[in-house]
Design an enzyme around this catalytic site. Structure first.
Site, mmCIF file in Angstrom:
data_model
loop_
_atom_site.group_PDB
_atom_site.id
_atom_site.type_symbol
_atom_site.label_atom_id
_atom_site.label_comp_id
_atom_site.label_asym_id
_atom_site.label_seq_id
_atom_site.Cartn_x
_atom_site.Cartn_y
_atom_site.Cartn_z
ATOM 1 N N ASP A 26 -1.401 28.091 -34.039
ATOM 2 C CA ASP A 26 -1.898 27.951 -35.405
ATOM 3 C C ASP A 26 -2.830 26.754 -35.511
ATOM 4 O O ASP A 26 -2.383 25.607 -35.462
ATOM 5 C CB ASP A 26 -0.718 27.758 -36.367
ATOM 6 C CG ASP A 26 0.049 29.046 -36.578
ATOM 7 O OD1 ASP A 26 -0.598 30.075 -36.825
ATOM 8 O OD2 ASP A 26 1.295 29.017 -36.489
ATOM 9 N N GLY A 134 -0.635 27.700 -43.614
ATOM 10 C CA GLY A 134 -0.790 26.256 -43.739
ATOM 11 C C GLY A 134 0.379 25.403 -43.300
ATOM 12 O O GLY A 134 0.186 24.248 -42.943
ATOM 13 N N PHE A 135 1.587 25.952 -43.312
ATOM 14 C CA PHE A 135 2.746 25.145 -42.915
ATOM 15 C C PHE A 135 3.756 26.020 -42.182
ATOM 16 O O PHE A 135 3.900 27.200 -42.506
ATOM 17 C CB PHE A 135 3.446 24.540 -44.142
ATOM 18 C CG PHE A 135 2.593 23.549 -44.880
ATOM 19 C CD1 PHE A 135 2.564 22.210 -44.496
ATOM 20 C CD2 PHE A 135 1.794 23.955 -45.930
ATOM 21 C CE1 PHE A 135 1.749 21.310 -45.163
ATOM 22 C CE2 PHE A 135 0.972 23.059 -46.606
ATOM 23 C CZ PHE A 135 0.958 21.733 -46.220
ATOM 24 N N GLY A 136 4.475 25.414 -41.227
ATOM 25 C CA GLY A 136 5.583 26.109 -40.577
ATOM 26 C C GLY A 136 6.821 25.999 -41.450
ATOM 27 O O GLY A 136 6.866 25.220 -42.408
ATOM 28 N N ASP A 167 3.345 37.047 -39.528
ATOM 29 C CA ASP A 167 3.449 35.610 -39.268
ATOM 30 C C ASP A 167 4.015 34.902 -40.494
ATOM 31 O O ASP A 167 3.399 34.931 -41.561
ATOM 32 C CB ASP A 167 2.019 35.111 -38.960
ATOM 33 C CG ASP A 167 1.961 33.659 -38.528
ATOM 34 O OD1 ASP A 167 3.021 33.025 -38.386
ATOM 35 O OD2 ASP A 167 0.823 33.162 -38.323
ATOM 36 N N GLY A 168 5.182 34.273 -40.328
ATOM 37 C CA GLY A 168 5.735 33.456 -41.396
ATOM 38 C C GLY A 168 7.153 33.841 -41.772
ATOM 39 O O GLY A 168 7.391 34.940 -42.255
ATOM 40 N N GLY A 169 8.093 32.931 -41.511
ATOM 41 C CA GLY A 169 9.477 33.150 -41.941
ATOM 42 C C GLY A 169 10.208 34.246 -41.195
ATOM 43 O O GLY A 169 11.208 34.780 -41.674
ATOM 44 N N GLY A 189 8.354 30.851 -35.239
ATOM 45 C CA GLY A 189 8.208 29.452 -34.849
ATOM 46 C C GLY A 189 9.519 28.724 -34.978
ATOM 47 O O GLY A 189 10.281 28.599 -34.012
ATOM 48 N N SER A 190 9.823 28.293 -36.184
ATOM 49 C CA SER A 190 11.021 27.466 -36.353
ATOM 50 C C SER A 190 12.299 28.222 -36.009
ATOM 51 O O SER A 190 13.244 27.621 -35.494
ATOM 52 C CB SER A 190 11.076 26.883 -37.769
ATOM 53 O OG SER A 190 10.682 27.812 -38.728
#
Ligand code: ZN
Length: 207
Positions: A26, A134-136, A167-169, A189-190
């Site tokens: 990212d 914009g944010f992880g 992508d995301g969550g 990611g996280s």
């Protein structure tokens, strides 16, 4: 890789090499999105050790200015935001293709997915954002499931068999519903890097 341990990047690169299918990088510029992540040195460093394809997600204004450098840094797939390119979308896709790189268009949760339908015929993948770029570490937006299904239905109507990336969550809790909606590339990611056992977290998302 936004959630990787940058002080021990090689360890996390090896984990991805052993257990995942690609590296999702990212790149944020502090302009298209309020956050700044990393740039060429990190992408190149990961590329040197990567045994899996590099998927570079550009959350930047003027993506066309940087396509060539990201290809040189090792990108196998590049996505850019529809909202950052607008009338230039066709040209940016062609530019990415001119470097023999796979081209994807990313779309934020508040932009109607129909806006990218005119480009589905020439894209190699579509990136549906399930959080705002914009944010992880953000929570998955449930409406994304309907948006993924809309893109999938349009791809089927066009007879196009290209992956939908989400992508995301993404976590083991929602991976199956995302895949059922039509996605085939899940960016996590996280939920992977913050897990006690990242390899097990990846395995739990394979269906
Ligand atoms: Zn991303």
């Amino acid at each position: 890789m936004l959630s990787a341990d940058f002080l021990h990047l090689e360890k996390d690169v090896e984990m991805v090499n052993s257990h995942a299918d690609l590296f999702h990088l990212d790149v944020m510029d502090g302009s298209f999105v309020p956050n700044i992540s990393f740039g060429f040195p990190i992408v190149e460093a990961i590329g040197k050790k990567a045994a899996k394809p590099l998927d570079v997600h550009l959350m930047i204004v003027h993506p066309e200015k940087y396509v060539e450098r990201f290809v040189k840094a090792g990108a196998d797939m590049i996505s850019f935001h529809f909202e950052a390119a607008l009338q230039q979308t066709d040209e940016v896709i062609d530019l990415i293709h001119s470097f023999n790189c796979k081209a994807g268009v990313a779309i934020n949760p508040d932009c109607p997915v129909e806006k990218i339908f005119p480009f589905l015929g020439k894209l190699d993948f579509v990136l549906v954002m399930s959080v705002f770029a914009g944010f992880g570490g953000q929570k998955f937006i449930e409406d994304s499931l309907g948006r993924i299904a809309s893109v999938k239905a349009e791809l089927e109507r066009l007879g196009r068999d290209i992956p939908i990336e989400v992508d995301g969550g993404i976590s083991p809790d929602n991976a199956s519903s995302v895949v059922k909606a039509g996605a085939s590339i899940l960016v996590a990611g996280s939920s992977v890097f913050k897990a006690a056992d990242p390899a097990a977290a990846i395995a739990a998302m394979r269906l």
